[in-house]
Motif scaffolding. Structure first.
Motif, short mmCIF file in Angstrom:
data_model
loop_
_atom_site.label_atom_id
_atom_site.label_comp_id
_atom_site.label_asym_id
_atom_site.label_seq_id
_atom_site.Cartn_x
_atom_site.Cartn_y
_atom_site.Cartn_z
N GLY B 26 39.02 4.59 -1.83
CA GLY B 26 38.91 4.89 -2.90
C GLY B 26 38.28 5.50 -3.25
O GLY B 26 37.61 5.49 -4.64
N ALA B 27 36.89 6.18 -2.42
CA ALA B 27 35.40 6.72 -2.20
C ALA B 27 35.33 8.44 -2.96
O ALA B 27 34.44 8.47 -2.61
CB ALA B 27 35.15 5.94 -1.32
N GLY B 28 37.12 8.82 -2.99
CA GLY B 28 36.55 10.21 -2.66
C GLY B 28 36.19 10.81 -1.69
O GLY B 28 36.29 12.46 -1.90
N THR B 32 39.65 9.03 1.33
CA THR B 32 41.04 9.26 0.18
C THR B 32 41.96 10.45 0.07
O THR B 32 43.31 10.08 -0.46
CB THR B 32 40.09 9.47 -1.36
N ALA B 108 49.85 7.93 -13.61
CA ALA B 108 50.03 6.67 -12.72
C ALA B 108 48.59 6.78 -12.39
O ALA B 108 47.53 7.54 -11.92
CB ALA B 108 51.20 5.94 -11.78
N SER B 109 48.05 5.57 -12.73
CA SER B 109 46.70 5.01 -11.84
C SER B 109 47.08 4.16 -10.91
O SER B 109 47.50 2.77 -11.90
CB SER B 109 45.51 5.35 -13.10
N PHE B 110 45.85 3.58 -10.33
CA PHE B 110 45.90 2.78 -9.12
C PHE B 110 44.56 2.17 -8.81
O PHE B 110 44.47 2.74 -8.60
CB PHE B 110 46.76 3.39 -8.21
N VAL B 111 44.80 0.67 -8.95
CA VAL B 111 44.13 0.32 -8.74
C VAL B 111 44.18 -0.98 -7.67
O VAL B 111 45.19 -2.22 -7.94
CB VAL B 111 43.08 -0.89 -9.82
N ALA B 142 47.71 11.33 -11.44
CA ALA B 142 47.24 10.70 -10.57
C ALA B 142 45.76 10.17 -10.19
O ALA B 142 45.56 11.02 -9.77
CB ALA B 142 48.29 9.70 -9.21
N ASP B 143 45.59 8.51 -10.56
CA ASP B 143 44.44 8.49 -9.70
C ASP B 143 44.26 7.37 -9.08
O ASP B 143 45.34 6.33 -9.30
CB ASP B 143 43.39 8.34 -10.69
N THR B 144 43.56 6.72 -8.18
CA THR B 144 43.86 5.93 -7.18
C THR B 144 42.25 5.51 -6.79
O THR B 144 41.02 6.05 -6.92
CB THR B 144 44.07 6.22 -5.82
N LYS B 145 41.87 4.15 -7.27
CA LYS B 145 40.51 3.05 -7.27
C LYS B 145 40.81 2.01 -6.15
O LYS B 145 41.98 1.41 -6.00
CB LYS B 145 40.00 2.87 -8.37
N VAL B 146 39.40 1.72 -5.52
CA VAL B 146 40.00 0.92 -5.13
C VAL B 146 38.74 -0.49 -4.68
O VAL B 146 37.77 -0.01 -4.99
CB VAL B 146 39.89 0.84 -2.86
N VAL B 147 39.23 -1.84 -4.85
CA VAL B 147 37.62 -2.66 -5.18
C VAL B 147 38.17 -3.98 -4.21
O VAL B 147 38.83 -3.62 -3.49
CB VAL B 147 38.19 -3.70 -6.52
N PHE B 156 47.49 -3.14 -9.16
CA PHE B 156 47.96 -3.12 -10.70
C PHE B 156 48.14 -1.14 -10.91
O PHE B 156 47.29 -0.69 -10.37
CB PHE B 156 46.28 -3.45 -11.36
#
Lengths: 351, 351
Positions: B26-28, B32, B108-111, B142-147, B156
């Motif tokens: 998720g860090a770009g 990613t 679409a955005s993904f967490v 779309a976009d993706t982040k990681v927690v 989500f």
């Protein structure tokens, strides 16, 4: 409806000082209605958001559409210079603006963690509403879900922006050409360093604030004055290094940076030296990278510098033919350094 | 680019069988890019998504726009009849369709939670791509982040849909009028019961599958045949009870339901009786409530029933003048019951 009828429907007033988000607030019944009526509508409200239908009807546009989306999971939720609400507006507006479009509408979806203080939510949504109003771009539709304690982290906000793209305007990373100039609108790395400082893990006091800002006005002025601009991109996650690598990859140009011309605030520079970080890898949230023909460079710099958000604009490099797809830097000491993508950002969850 | 050059840029192939999501994804940076190239693009890919700019440029529309957004946090991620990926497509497409619009594009955005098996992510994104393709509506950005582990719950997905609304078509909850008929396109409560069963907390084996489906084709047929339809709404979170209360509130009509005419599958009905639940409170994800003038009822029912997704359509009630804003039901035994909004849904995280 009368206030009494609203109270009957939406239940007693929420305790916006001591109260916390519960699972019921996300379950679609009375508690959800109370949250919408007492938290979201006062902060974000506009005629569209009030319509209460499944979707919102917007006027026809004669121009091409631009659409962009971003999930925001920044930690902490509040940081010097901004909060997740303002960031969620700026991040997506800027992505629409980077395509050369006029941002018009935002959607917002919230994933709240059970137990989030309602006061924090109010503060975040208020920041979001203020940022949207300053930019003149309303949040026209929204959705809220709640997950159990320990299954989220306070609040995540996904926003999608829609804008209108004037005829004849076509920007994109693939359009960079050998000979083009590479500019940046101001000092780099402030957002990433502000988040790092806000996490309290640095062991040093820093006066760095995030540069989080709506760039659409700056970009509109630039494109009016210099219609030959080929690429605009905001160096967010991954910083200037990752963003220039993307452009080099898309265009198959090489890019040469000049270290001496990179604008970096003294506080960011010295913190980077202490921590072994490179400002080129730190996110900005209020800066734009500009690729334009060399002959347009002077006009572009002058236009950027006339705007408050572009006062620190500088030319930082140029596109070249060889080697294709590679970003390099001439160092202050006269050496050459490869500017690679990091495999992993040193700072997760900065946006 | 050559495969070798891509491999050099995106690192070694991801292990899509045993691998897991890491914060680096998720860090770009490079990780990613690998996730996008090896997971998202193969499943969701189209020319727009491949453009790799900050936003996507779409053709001009002469018609009004409709925009809708939904966050999806369903637990578990996979359930009989669907998964979070398919649901995230259907949920938002249906909201656009409920306004009478032709859905055109999705964002679409993904967490993602650190540790999510990549095989699960592939399965989810593949389901999403299949649902989008079946509906003819591409995921254009779309976009993706990681927690971090423990700060999310697998995945989500927030989606935003954009559609085009033909001239002269205006639907909305406020348009219901006394005398109108209230129809539903099929049996109610399947999605909610399928999720409950999938959680394994029931202590009984159920053969109920979610009704999750794209309703845009059904709705287009209905509006072609019966242009006088006043309200369309899919009874998702909160079920038919919450949705009809919203319509009653917006229009200030009363609504009378007839219990004997409510279509409920036998398996859902008997599980509800065992568990003390009411099918009126259970979410549907492939059903539409229709409010139309009484004289259009027969044509609307006939049109709905001709479509595979509307085979079980029924007239379930009518709008009345008094008392305004209240939903009531004539029970099988001849009594009267107030159909209130629940303060809290018995089933959190069903969508």
């Amino acid at each position: 409806m009368s206030a009494a009828a609203d109270a009957a429907r939406f239940g007693p007033a929420l305790d916006l000082v001591q109260g916390r988000v519960t699972l019921a607030h996300g379950a679609g019944g009375r508690a959800t209605a109370a949250l919408i009526a007492q938290v979201f509508l006062p902060a974000l409200g506009n005629a569209w958001l009030h319509s209460a239908d499944d979707g919102v009807v917007l006027p026809a546009l004669g121009e091409r559409l631009v659409m962009a989306t971003d999930a925001h999971v920044v930690s902490p939720l509040f940081f010097p210079g901004g909060d997740i609400g303002r960031l969620a507006v700026h991040g997506t507006l800027n992505d629409v603006a980077m395509m050369g479009a006029r941002p018009l509408y935002l959607s917002a979806s919230f994933v709240l963690e059970e137990g989030l203080p309602l006061a924090d939510l109010v503060r975040i949504v208020t920041g979001m509403g203020a940022a949207a109003q300053e930019a003149g771009v309303p949040v026209v539709c929204a959705d809220t879900k709640v997950v159990e304690r320990g299954k989220g982290d306070g609040v995540f906000i996904s926003t999608t922006g829609v804008g209108a793209l004037p005829a004849g305007r076509d920007l994109g990373g693939a359009r960079a050409q050998a000979g083009d100039a590479v500019l940046v609108s101001g000092s780099i790395g402030r957002h990433g360093m502000a988040i790092l400082a806000a996490r309290g893990e640095l062991g040093l006091a820093l006066s760095v604030t995030s540069d989080s800002a709506d760039l659409s006005g700056l970009v509109a002025s630039l494109l009016d004055a210099v219609p030959t601009v080929r690429v605009l991109r905001d160096p967010t996650r991954g910083g200037v290094a990752a963003t220039l690598n993307e452009i080099a990859h898309q265009s198959q140009c090489g890019i040469w940076l000049d270290e001496a011309s990179l604008p970096v605030d003294a506080a960011v520079q010295s913190a980077c030296e202490l921590l072994g970080l490179d400002p080129l890898n730190l996110a900005c949230e209020g800066r734009v990278l500009v690729v334009c023909p060399a002959e347009a460079k002077a006009a572009a710099l002058e236009t950027l510098r006339r705007h408050p958000l572009g006062a620190g604009a500088a030319c930082i490099g140029a596109c070249v033919a060889e080697p294709p797809g590679v970003v390099q830097m001439r160092t202050r000491l006269g050496g050459t350094r490869l500017i690679d993508w990091l495999s992993a950002d040193p700072l997760p969850r900065i946006c």
